[in-house]
Design a protein around this motif. Structure first.
Motif, PDB file in Angstrom:
ATOM      1  N   THR A  61      15.877   6.197  38.816  1.00  0.00           N
ATOM      2  CA  THR A  61      14.849   5.181  39.067  1.00  0.00           C
ATOM      3  C   THR A  61      14.517   4.439  37.781  1.00  0.00           C
ATOM      4  OG1 THR A  61      13.908   6.554  40.822  1.00  0.00           O
ATOM      5  CG2 THR A  61      12.546   4.750  39.967  1.00  0.00           C
ATOM      6  N   PRO A  62      14.833   3.136  37.681  1.00  0.00           N
ATOM      7  CA  PRO A  62      14.524   2.357  36.473  1.00  0.00           C
ATOM      8  C   PRO A  62      13.102   1.804  36.534  1.00  0.00           C
ATOM      9  CG  PRO A  62      15.753   1.002  37.983  1.00  0.00           C
ATOM     10  CD  PRO A  62      15.573   2.341  38.663  1.00  0.00           C
ATOM     11  N   PRO A  63      12.596   1.267  35.423  1.00  0.00           N
ATOM     12  CA  PRO A  63      11.283   0.589  35.468  1.00  0.00           C
ATOM     13  C   PRO A  63      11.307  -0.576  36.460  1.00  0.00           C
ATOM     14  CG  PRO A  63      11.963   0.979  33.197  1.00  0.00           C
ATOM     15  CD  PRO A  63      13.126   1.343  34.054  1.00  0.00           C
ATOM     16  N   GLU A  64      10.182  -0.817  37.105  1.00  0.00           N
ATOM     17  CA  GLU A  64      10.138  -1.819  38.167  1.00  0.00           C
ATOM     18  C   GLU A  64      10.456  -3.217  37.663  1.00  0.00           C
ATOM     19  OE1 GLU A  64       6.452  -1.660  40.187  1.00  0.00           O
ATOM     20  OE2 GLU A  64       6.732   0.380  40.943  1.00  0.00           O
ATOM     21  N   ASP A  65      10.016  -3.567  36.449  1.00  0.00           N
ATOM     22  CA  ASP A  65      10.208  -4.917  35.939  1.00  0.00           C
ATOM     23  C   ASP A  65      11.502  -5.084  35.149  1.00  0.00           C
ATOM     24  OD1 ASP A  65       9.383  -3.213  33.967  1.00  0.00           O
ATOM     25  OD2 ASP A  65       8.053  -4.652  32.971  1.00  0.00           O
ATOM     26  N   SER A  66      12.328  -4.052  35.080  1.00  0.00           N
ATOM     27  CA  SER A  66      13.566  -4.130  34.299  1.00  0.00           C
ATOM     28  C   SER A  66      14.644  -4.846  35.103  1.00  0.00           C
ATOM     29  CB  SER A  66      14.049  -2.726  33.913  1.00  0.00           C
ATOM     30  OG  SER A  66      15.277  -2.794  33.223  1.00  0.00           O
ATOM     31  N   LYS A  67      15.334  -5.817  34.450  1.00  0.00           N
ATOM     32  CA  LYS A  67      16.414  -6.566  35.088  1.00  0.00           C
ATOM     33  C   LYS A  67      17.729  -6.392  34.341  1.00  0.00           C
ATOM     34  CE  LYS A  67      13.340 -10.074  37.037  1.00  0.00           C
ATOM     35  NZ  LYS A  67      13.036 -11.527  37.136  1.00  0.00           N
ATOM     36  N   HIS A  68      17.808  -5.379  33.475  1.00  0.00           N
ATOM     37  CA  HIS A  68      19.032  -5.125  32.716  1.00  0.00           C
ATOM     38  C   HIS A  68      20.147  -4.701  33.675  1.00  0.00           C
ATOM     39  CE1 HIS A  68      21.709  -3.197  29.748  1.00  0.00           C
ATOM     40  NE2 HIS A  68      21.190  -4.093  28.922  1.00  0.00           N
ATOM     41  N   ILE A  69      21.394  -4.916  33.247  1.00  0.00           N
ATOM     42  CA  ILE A  69      22.528  -4.579  34.106  1.00  0.00           C
ATOM     43  C   ILE A  69      22.585  -3.081  34.391  1.00  0.00           C
ATOM     44  CG2 ILE A  69      24.086  -4.380  32.117  1.00  0.00           C
ATOM     45  CD1 ILE A  69      26.290  -5.522  33.939  1.00  0.00           C
ATOM     46  N   LEU A  70      22.155  -2.259  33.416  1.00  0.00           N
ATOM     47  CA  LEU A  70      22.124  -0.814  33.655  1.00  0.00           C
ATOM     48  C   LEU A  70      21.071  -0.453  34.693  1.00  0.00           C
ATOM     49  CD1 LEU A  70      22.575   0.603  30.035  1.00  0.00           C
ATOM     50  CD2 LEU A  70      24.270   0.454  31.864  1.00  0.00           C
ATOM     51  N   SER A  71      19.968  -1.180  34.687  1.00  0.00           N
ATOM     52  CA  SER A  71      18.932  -0.936  35.701  1.00  0.00           C
ATOM     53  C   SER A  71      19.444  -1.284  37.090  1.00  0.00           C
ATOM     54  CB  SER A  71      17.685  -1.752  35.374  1.00  0.00           C
ATOM     55  OG  SER A  71      17.154  -1.375  34.119  1.00  0.00           O
ATOM     56  N   LYS A  72      20.216  -2.383  37.186  1.00  0.00           N
ATOM     57  CA  LYS A  72      20.794  -2.743  38.488  1.00  0.00           C
ATOM     58  C   LYS A  72      21.771  -1.673  38.952  1.00  0.00           C
ATOM     59  CE  LYS A  72      20.340  -7.739  37.783  1.00  0.00           C
ATOM     60  NZ  LYS A  72      21.077  -9.028  37.677  1.00  0.00           N
ATOM     61  N   ALA A  73      22.573  -1.129  38.008  1.00  0.00           N
ATOM     62  CA  ALA A  73      23.513  -0.072  38.368  1.00  0.00           C
ATOM     63  C   ALA A  73      22.779   1.187  38.825  1.00  0.00           C
ATOM     64  CB  ALA A  73      24.426   0.232  37.182  1.00  0.00           C
ATOM     65  N   ARG A  74      21.663   1.505  38.167  1.00  0.00           N
ATOM     66  CA  ARG A  74      20.888   2.685  38.560  1.00  0.00           C
ATOM     67  C   ARG A  74      20.268   2.490  39.941  1.00  0.00           C
ATOM     68  NH1 ARG A  74      17.018   3.585  33.504  1.00  0.00           N
ATOM     69  NH2 ARG A  74      16.167   5.247  34.837  1.00  0.00           N
ATOM     70  N   ARG A  75      19.782   1.288  40.236  1.00  0.00           N
ATOM     71  CA  ARG A  75      19.222   1.030  41.571  1.00  0.00           C
ATOM     72  C   ARG A  75      20.308   1.135  42.634  1.00  0.00           C
ATOM     73  NH1 ARG A  75      16.511  -3.224  38.643  1.00  0.00           N
ATOM     74  NH2 ARG A  75      14.307  -2.705  38.355  1.00  0.00           N
ATOM     75  N   PHE A  76      21.527   0.682  42.294  1.00  0.00           N
ATOM     76  CA  PHE A  76      22.625   0.789  43.253  1.00  0.00           C
ATOM     77  C   PHE A  76      22.967   2.252  43.522  1.00  0.00           C
ATOM     78  CE2 PHE A  76      27.209   1.022  44.111  1.00  0.00           C
ATOM     79  CZ  PHE A  76      27.272   0.252  45.267  1.00  0.00           C
ATOM     80  N   ALA A  77      23.035   3.059  42.445  1.00  0.00           N
ATOM     81  CA  ALA A  77      23.350   4.479  42.620  1.00  0.00           C
ATOM     82  C   ALA A  77      22.235   5.213  43.349  1.00  0.00           C
ATOM     83  CB  ALA A  77      23.600   5.125  41.257  1.00  0.00           C
ATOM     84  N   LEU A  78      21.005   4.721  43.224  1.00  0.00           N
ATOM     85  CA  LEU A  78      19.855   5.366  43.871  1.00  0.00           C
ATOM     86  C   LEU A  78      19.974   5.333  45.396  1.00  0.00           C
ATOM     87  CD1 LEU A  78      17.150   6.683  43.032  1.00  0.00           C
ATOM     88  CD2 LEU A  78      16.082   4.444  43.314  1.00  0.00           C
ATOM     89  N   MET A  79      20.683   4.342  45.921  1.00  0.00           N
ATOM     90  CA  MET A  79      20.815   4.246  47.379  1.00  0.00           C
ATOM     91  C   MET A  79      21.616   5.413  47.960  1.00  0.00           C
ATOM     92  SD  MET A  79      21.488   0.173  48.075  1.00  0.00           S
ATOM     93  CE  MET A  79      23.144   0.273  47.383  1.00  0.00           C
ATOM     94  N   PHE A  80      22.468   6.043  47.141  1.00  0.00           N
ATOM     95  CA  PHE A  80      23.372   7.082  47.646  1.00  0.00           C
ATOM     96  C   PHE A  80      22.805   8.494  47.500  1.00  0.00           C
ATOM     97  CE2 PHE A  80      25.932   3.422  46.551  1.00  0.00           C
ATOM     98  CZ  PHE A  80      26.765   3.290  47.651  1.00  0.00           C
ATOM     99  N   VAL A  81      21.545   8.610  47.119  1.00  0.00           N
ATOM    100  CA  VAL A  81      20.934   9.935  46.988  1.00  0.00           C
ATOM    101  C   VAL A  81      20.939  10.709  48.310  1.00  0.00           C
ATOM    102  CG1 VAL A  81      18.760  11.128  46.467  1.00  0.00           C
ATOM    103  CG2 VAL A  81      19.560   9.298  44.975  1.00  0.00           C
ATOM    104  N   PRO A  82      20.747  10.049  49.490  1.00  0.00           N
ATOM    105  CA  PRO A  82      20.808  10.816  50.750  1.00  0.00           C
ATOM    106  C   PRO A  82      22.138  11.538  50.984  1.00  0.00           C
ATOM    107  CG  PRO A  82      19.754   8.701  51.127  1.00  0.00           C
ATOM    108  CD  PRO A  82      20.265   8.668  49.731  1.00  0.00           C
ATOM    109  N   LEU A  83      23.199  11.141  50.290  1.00  0.00           N
ATOM    110  CA  LEU A  83      24.493  11.809  50.458  1.00  0.00           C
ATOM    111  C   LEU A  83      24.600  13.103  49.656  1.00  0.00           C
ATOM    112  CD1 LEU A  83      26.932   8.748  50.256  1.00  0.00           C
ATOM    113  CD2 LEU A  83      26.207   9.977  52.296  1.00  0.00           C
TER     114      LEU A  83
END
Length: 439
Positions: A61-83
């Motif tokens: 989970t990245p900071p809410e106001d962060s728009k860095h490319i690593l933050s976007k990658a972390r948000r993308f990976a966060l979607m797969f936690v249910p797996l």
């Protein structure tokens, strides 16, 4: 009738094999030990997931106001936690399978459980993770049925049957499996192509250093390259030779030469427009045929103009090349308008230009360059002295902007404040022979 009996016999045979397999599992100590390991692996995966899930969520989970490319990658990976649960269970079951095969020499039960965990992961992926409607539909009608066949251990059998079933269209023959593979691969490739095109268009559109026409040309070029590569890759997956495509391309070329001349002409005209930048999205243009509006979209065949009353006009690209086009807003250039008015013959006309120019210059949208407001004497009319004030603005005097109307209000108020009369027509009626009228 014979074919129906044959299908019935095959179904009964498969049912008998399933019955024998189930009985062998129920009566085999090795099968019961595998089932126990399967349950143990699931419980261990459940415990590990409950412990690890909070840490994984904090990590991804990245900071809410962060728009860095690593933050976007972390948000993308966060979607797969249910797996996490089915995948951990799959890994532990794989370890259990290797143990049972080394001890008992078989692992059919635990291998079935491992495939079942993959089926659970596919269901979670489709139901909870995928949000795109097309991918969700593809997962529901393709991925889940395929994983169900895999879990039951009959995927290879179904695949072989589809490969053996041939379809003939004239001199061309192909298997049902080739058709299914082509549909799935084509759907995925062109969805990925659309997504890649949207991303590239958004990236190019943010580059303000390029001219609008250059950005549009770059977006169209990227679109052609992406979908062209997807098409060639699909042909390779389906096993279609590019040599046959060359023959088809020649036939299509002949068709374009004879029957699609206007379409080809409009396509080439669109490329010329984008290269030369004569007109681009956002420009207000007026064509020789009377069409006028703001260009809101440029396609391979035509440009779409939006009028100020909300109508859309589709103009072929060829018309921009072969007819006269007036562009009122190319490269953000200013436009000049004028507002005519009259004053009374009793007015000292030497005072009028300074009064009017000062009043018009106070309008927030009137520009000081390339020229400030200029009031000119135009002539001596029947009822008054005619003037006109010229002014420059960035925009079109229509739609949401009413520059001429605003300027006329300013002129009216300025003349009234300085006691200058605005004339109106006077008519004198003479009645001859009034003395002879009857009393």
């Amino acid at each position: 009738m014979n074919s129906d009996n044959e299908l019935l016999q095959k179904a009964l045979g498969y049912a008998e094999q399933g019955k024998e397999l189930a009985l062998s599992w129920l009566l085999s100590p090795a099968a019961w030990s595998q089932f126990g390991l399967l349950v143990l692996a699931y419980l261990a995966a459940l415990l590990i997931t409950r412990r690890a899930r909070p840490a994984v969520l904090r990590l991804l989970t990245p900071p809410e106001d962060s728009k860095h490319i690593l933050s976007k990658a972390r948000r993308f990976a966060l979607m797969f936690v249910p797996l996490l649960l089915p995948l951990v269970a799959y890994v532990l079951t794989g370890i259990g399978e290797s143990v049972t095969r080394s001890i008992f020499g078989s692992g059919a039960v635990i291998a079935f459980g491992k495939r079942l965990f993959l089926f659970m992961a596919a269901r979670i992926l489709v139901r909870e993770i995928l949000s795109d409607p097309f991918l969700k539909m593809l997962g529901k009608f393709v991925l889940i049925p395929v994983m169900a066949l895999y879990a039951l251990g009959i995927l290879d059998l179904v695949t072989a049957k589809l490969t053996e079933t041939m379809i003939s269209l004239g001199n061309i023959s192909f298997s049902v499996m080739t058709l299914v593979r082509g549909l799935i691969a084509g759907s995925l490739l062109f969805w990925f192509g659309r997504w890649s095109n949207d991303q590239s268009a958004a990236y190019i559109g943010k580059n303000e250093e390029l001219r609008p026409a250059t950005r549009t040309l770059a977006i169209k070029t990227a679109e052609i390259v992406i979908f062209g590569a997807a098409f060639l890759l699909l042909m390779n997956i389906m096993g279609i030779s590019l040599t046959s495509l060359a023959v088809i391309g020649g036939a299509v070329g002949v068709g374009i030469g004879f029957g699609l001349q206007r379409i080809a002409s409009n396509f080439i005209s669109g490329v010329i427009l984008l290269l030369e930048g004569q007109a681009t999205v956002g420009d207000y243009v007026e064509l020789d045929g009377g069409e006028a509006g703001t260009i809101v979209k440029m396609t391979a065949r035509a440009a779409i103009l939006e009028t100020f009353d909300g109508r859309w006009i589709v103009v072929p690209n060829e018309d921009f090349i072969t007819t006269r086009v007036v562009n009122y807003s190319d490269s953000g250039s200013a436009n000049r308008y004028e507002a005519p008015f009259s004053v009374s013959y009793d007015t000292d006309i030497n005072l009028v230009p300074e009064i009017i120019e000062k009043a018009v210059a106070a309008h927030p949208d009137v520009l000081g360059a390339p020229q400030p407001p200029d009031c000119e004497l135009r002539g001596f009319g029947d009822s008054g002295i005619d003037f006109a004030v010229e002014f420059w603005v960035n925009g079109i005097d229509d739609g949401q902007h009413k520059y001429t109307s605003d300027v006329l209000f300013l002129i009216w108020n300025a003349l009234k404040d300085n006691g200058i009369e605005i004339p109106y027509p006077h008519r004198v009626v003479e009645i001859k022979g009034a003395g002879t009228l009857p009393q």
